[in-house]
Structures are given as C-alpha cells and as structure tokens.
Motif scaffolding. Sequence first.
Motif, PDB file in Angstrom:
ATOM      1  N   ALA A  55       0.836  -1.197   0.000  1.00 56.52           N
ATOM      2  CA  ALA A  55       0.000   0.000   0.000  1.00 56.52           C
ATOM      3  C   ALA A  55       0.865   1.239   0.000  1.00 56.52           C
ATOM      4  CB  ALA A  55      -0.928   0.008   1.210  1.00 56.52           C
ATOM      5  N   PHE A  56       0.375   2.259  -0.688  1.00 53.61           N
ATOM      6  CA  PHE A  56       0.931   3.606  -0.595  1.00 53.61           C
ATOM      7  C   PHE A  56       0.103   4.338   0.445  1.00 53.61           C
ATOM      8  CE2 PHE A  56       2.235   2.812  -5.073  1.00 53.61           C
ATOM      9  CZ  PHE A  56       3.577   3.142  -4.961  1.00 53.61           C
ATOM     10  N   ALA A  57       0.735   5.160   1.249  1.00 58.45           N
ATOM     11  CA  ALA A  57       0.019   5.974   2.225  1.00 58.45           C
ATOM     12  C   ALA A  57      -0.517   7.195   1.480  1.00 58.45           C
ATOM     13  CB  ALA A  57       0.932   6.380   3.368  1.00 58.45           C
ATOM     14  N   GLY A  58      -1.708   7.058   0.898  1.00 55.94           N
ATOM     15  CA  GLY A  58      -2.315   8.145   0.132  1.00 55.94           C
ATOM     16  C   GLY A  58      -2.719   9.296   1.028  1.00 55.94           C
ATOM     17  N   PRO A  59      -3.019  10.448   0.439  1.00 51.68           N
ATOM     18  CA  PRO A  59      -3.350  11.625   1.237  1.00 51.68           C
ATOM     19  C   PRO A  59      -4.636  11.460   2.050  1.00 51.68           C
ATOM     20  CG  PRO A  59      -3.667  12.051  -1.106  1.00 51.68           C
ATOM     21  CD  PRO A  59      -3.032  10.705  -0.986  1.00 51.68           C
ATOM     22  N   ASP A  60      -5.601  10.712   1.515  1.00 52.94           N
ATOM     23  CA  ASP A  60      -6.871  10.544   2.227  1.00 52.94           C
ATOM     24  C   ASP A  60      -7.082   9.128   2.750  1.00 52.94           C
ATOM     25  OD1 ASP A  60      -7.613  13.226   1.682  1.00 52.94           O
ATOM     26  OD2 ASP A  60      -8.212  12.619  -0.341  1.00 52.94           O
ATOM     27  N   ALA A  61      -6.580   8.153   2.016  1.00 53.26           N
ATOM     28  CA  ALA A  61      -6.737   6.745   2.383  1.00 53.26           C
ATOM     29  C   ALA A  61      -5.624   5.961   1.711  1.00 53.26           C
ATOM     30  CB  ALA A  61      -8.102   6.238   1.922  1.00 53.26           C
ATOM     31  N   PRO A  62      -5.308   4.783   2.248  1.00 50.99           N
ATOM     32  CA  PRO A  62      -4.265   3.981   1.599  1.00 50.99           C
ATOM     33  C   PRO A  62      -4.655   3.619   0.161  1.00 50.99           C
ATOM     34  CG  PRO A  62      -4.833   3.073   3.746  1.00 50.99           C
ATOM     35  CD  PRO A  62      -5.838   4.139   3.437  1.00 50.99           C
ATOM     36  N   ILE A  63      -3.661   3.551  -0.705  1.00 48.17           N
ATOM     37  CA  ILE A  63      -3.852   3.093  -2.074  1.00 48.17           C
ATOM     38  C   ILE A  63      -3.375   1.648  -2.077  1.00 48.17           C
ATOM     39  CG2 ILE A  63      -3.169   3.385  -4.482  1.00 48.17           C
ATOM     40  CD1 ILE A  63      -2.651   6.395  -3.687  1.00 48.17           C
ATOM     41  N   GLU A  64      -4.297   0.723  -2.304  1.00 47.48           N
ATOM     42  CA  GLU A  64      -3.989  -0.695  -2.245  1.00 47.48           C
ATOM     43  C   GLU A  64      -3.448  -1.166  -3.590  1.00 47.48           C
ATOM     44  OE1 GLU A  64      -7.700  -2.402  -1.094  1.00 47.48           O
ATOM     45  OE2 GLU A  64      -7.727  -1.334   0.810  1.00 47.48           O
ATOM     46  N   CYS A  65      -2.362  -1.909  -3.554  1.00 52.71           N
ATOM     47  CA  CYS A  65      -1.708  -2.368  -4.778  1.00 52.71           C
ATOM     48  C   CYS A  65      -1.359  -3.848  -4.662  1.00 52.71           C
ATOM     49  CB  CYS A  65      -0.422  -1.579  -5.020  1.00 52.71           C
ATOM     50  SG  CYS A  65      -0.661   0.199  -5.149  1.00 52.71           S
ATOM     51  N   GLU A  66      -1.182  -4.476  -5.816  1.00 55.09           N
ATOM     52  CA  GLU A  66      -0.695  -5.844  -5.883  1.00 55.09           C
ATOM     53  C   GLU A  66       0.268  -5.951  -7.049  1.00 55.09           C
ATOM     54  OE1 GLU A  66      -2.132 -10.444  -6.642  1.00 55.09           O
ATOM     55  OE2 GLU A  66      -3.647  -8.925  -6.214  1.00 55.09           O
ATOM     56  N   ILE A  67       1.414  -6.572  -6.818  1.00 54.46           N
ATOM     57  CA  ILE A  67       2.398  -6.760  -7.882  1.00 54.46           C
ATOM     58  C   ILE A  67       1.850  -7.797  -8.861  1.00 54.46           C
ATOM     59  CG2 ILE A  67       4.747  -7.487  -8.470  1.00 54.46           C
ATOM     60  CD1 ILE A  67       4.773  -4.911  -6.872  1.00 54.46           C
ATOM     61  N   LEU A  68       1.707  -7.401 -10.121  1.00 59.94           N
ATOM     62  CA  LEU A  68       1.214  -8.292 -11.169  1.00 59.94           C
ATOM     63  C   LEU A  68       2.364  -8.939 -11.927  1.00 59.94           C
ATOM     64  CD1 LEU A  68      -1.614  -5.931 -12.479  1.00 59.94           C
ATOM     65  CD2 LEU A  68      -1.825  -7.828 -10.840  1.00 59.94           C
ATOM     66  N   ASP A  69       3.409  -8.169 -12.196  1.00 63.14           N
ATOM     67  CA  ASP A  69       4.602  -8.660 -12.888  1.00 63.14           C
ATOM     68  C   ASP A  69       5.811  -7.951 -12.298  1.00 63.14           C
ATOM     69  OD1 ASP A  69       3.571 -10.358 -15.062  1.00 63.14           O
ATOM     70  OD2 ASP A  69       2.700  -8.504 -15.832  1.00 63.14           O
ATOM     71  N   ALA A  70       6.893  -8.682 -12.141  1.00 60.36           N
ATOM     72  CA  ALA A  70       8.147  -8.080 -11.677  1.00 60.36           C
ATOM     73  C   ALA A  70       9.300  -8.854 -12.295  1.00 60.36           C
ATOM     74  CB  ALA A  70       8.242  -8.105 -10.154  1.00 60.36           C
ATOM     75  N   GLU A  71       9.993  -8.212 -13.207  1.00 62.40           N
ATOM     76  CA  GLU A  71      11.196  -8.763 -13.818  1.00 62.40           C
ATOM     77  C   GLU A  71      12.301  -7.758 -13.526  1.00 62.40           C
ATOM     78  OE1 GLU A  71      10.695  -9.834 -17.957  1.00 62.40           O
ATOM     79  OE2 GLU A  71       8.550 -10.173 -17.597  1.00 62.40           O
ATOM     80  N   PRO A  72      13.178  -8.071 -12.552  1.00 63.33           N
ATOM     81  CA  PRO A  72      14.180  -7.102 -12.121  1.00 63.33           C
ATOM     82  C   PRO A  72      14.892  -6.405 -13.279  1.00 63.33           C
ATOM     83  CG  PRO A  72      14.267  -9.020 -10.727  1.00 63.33           C
ATOM     84  CD  PRO A  72      13.296  -9.336 -11.851  1.00 63.33           C
ATOM     85  N   GLU A  73      14.967  -5.087 -13.114  1.00 63.99           N
ATOM     86  CA  GLU A  73      15.668  -4.193 -14.051  1.00 63.99           C
ATOM     87  C   GLU A  73      15.034  -4.156 -15.444  1.00 63.99           C
ATOM     88  OE1 GLU A  73      19.746  -5.444 -13.833  1.00 63.99           O
ATOM     89  OE2 GLU A  73      19.669  -5.438 -11.652  1.00 63.99           O
ATOM     90  N   ARG A  74      13.794  -4.692 -15.581  1.00 59.23           N
ATOM     91  CA  ARG A  74      13.126  -4.708 -16.868  1.00 59.23           C
ATOM     92  C   ARG A  74      11.655  -4.303 -16.819  1.00 59.23           C
ATOM     93  NH1 ARG A  74      10.392  -6.897 -20.297  1.00 59.23           N
ATOM     94  NH2 ARG A  74      10.275  -8.735 -21.473  1.00 59.23           N
ATOM     95  N   LEU A  75      10.878  -4.858 -15.884  1.00 57.77           N
ATOM     96  CA  LEU A  75       9.429  -4.632 -15.873  1.00 57.77           C
ATOM     97  C   LEU A  75       8.879  -4.694 -14.454  1.00 57.77           C
ATOM     98  CD1 LEU A  75       6.673  -4.483 -17.501  1.00 57.77           C
ATOM     99  CD2 LEU A  75       6.672  -6.975 -17.344  1.00 57.77           C
ATOM    100  N   LEU A  76       8.045  -3.704 -14.117  1.00 53.54           N
ATOM    101  CA  LEU A  76       7.307  -3.710 -12.860  1.00 53.54           C
ATOM    102  C   LEU A  76       5.891  -3.263 -13.195  1.00 53.54           C
ATOM    103  CD1 LEU A  76       7.280  -4.006  -9.756  1.00 53.54           C
ATOM    104  CD2 LEU A  76       7.855  -1.567  -9.634  1.00 53.54           C
ATOM    105  N   ARG A  77       4.913  -4.114 -12.836  1.00 52.40           N
ATOM    106  CA  ARG A  77       3.514  -3.778 -13.107  1.00 52.40           C
ATOM    107  C   ARG A  77       2.707  -4.127 -11.880  1.00 52.40           C
ATOM    108  NH1 ARG A  77      -1.157  -6.056 -16.054  1.00 52.40           N
ATOM    109  NH2 ARG A  77      -0.105  -8.058 -16.080  1.00 52.40           N
ATOM    110  N   TYR A  78       1.866  -3.147 -11.438  1.00 53.93           N
ATOM    111  CA  TYR A  78       1.032  -3.418 -10.288  1.00 53.93           C
ATOM    112  C   TYR A  78      -0.345  -2.788 -10.435  1.00 53.93           C
ATOM    113  CZ  TYR A  78       3.368   0.940  -8.634  1.00 53.93           C
ATOM    114  OH  TYR A  78       3.922   2.194  -8.513  1.00 53.93           O
ATOM    115  N   SER A  79      -1.307  -3.415  -9.753  1.00 52.63           N
ATOM    116  CA  SER A  79      -2.652  -2.846  -9.706  1.00 52.63           C
ATOM    117  C   SER A  79      -2.627  -1.667  -8.746  1.00 52.63           C
ATOM    118  CB  SER A  79      -3.660  -3.902  -9.240  1.00 52.63           C
ATOM    119  OG  SER A  79      -3.369  -4.308  -7.922  1.00 52.63           O
TER     120      SER A  79
END
Length: 155
Positions: A55-79
């Motif tokens: 989660a990111f500590a958003g200004p009003d409420a947390p922003i919930e995220c989930e890692i969808l893809d992670a390829e080090p030094e190439r790709l990072l994708r999250y909801s």
Amino acid sequence: MKDANHLEIAPDALEFEYDLAEPPEKVWRALTVPELLAAWMMPNDIRPRPGSRFAFAGPDAPIECEILDAEPERLLRYSWREQSDDAAHPLDSTVTFTLARTVSGGTHLRIVHDGFARKAMPAVAMAGAGCRLSLLGAGTPIAANTPRLLLPRAA
C-alpha cells in the motif's frame, strides 16, 4: 493496443517516457526499495514479487496495490486501487514501468498508468497519481517527482 511486452493498454492511458543517464539497476532500486520509492512517490511497503500486496500511504486513504509482474531491471507492473469521492466506485487501474538499457548504458523508462484517465481529467490524474508533470529543461516534459530525483541515492 498492446505495448512491447504484449500488455493491453487503453487508448486513454497516461504514458510517460524518459531517457535517464542512470543504469537500469539503479532505476529498478528507485522503483522497488520502499524508502527510495517513498522519497519521490508516497510512503509504502512494496515488495517486488508477483502476488505480493502493498500500500501507498495516500493523502486521504491507503492506495492498495498488488504486484502483477516483476522482472528485475526490466518490468514492474502493479494494480492500483484508490478510494474516490464515490466510495462505491474506487479507482481501479494498473501502473506499468518498463526499463530498457540504452546504448550509452542508461535507461529508457516508460511509465503507463492504464485506467486512470477514464475516471479523471488528465491534469487531475497526473497530480493524483504522483506523476506531476512540469515543462522544464530543453522543452522536454519531465515529471517533477520522477525517479531521476532519487537516482543519486539509489546506488
């Protein structure tokens, strides 16, 4: 439309591209080390492993995220799920960072925030997503809080 990684991208997605002098290893750290990411985005508890939630500590409420893809030094994708003014309809979107080594050893960084523009005007979307744009430098748009600000510390 599909990008180079064969991921679907909505026609109204927010897209940013940067050529950075720093190598992909350093840019990856700025995107995936919680303290470094917090310095240019928001406080967070990211763990760059597919399926992990954070989660990111958003200004009003947390922003919930989930890692969808992670390829080090190439790709990072999250909801990205952010509560909106209409609690029954939260903002559900996807953020994708694509890194490619340049000929000079730097990084070509592409950021796509898909699904954000459908719910908000682009100017509001950029401010709310932590992607504030400013037109500085040699006429090239650069984000006021781009990972570039943090790269010297990501060594």
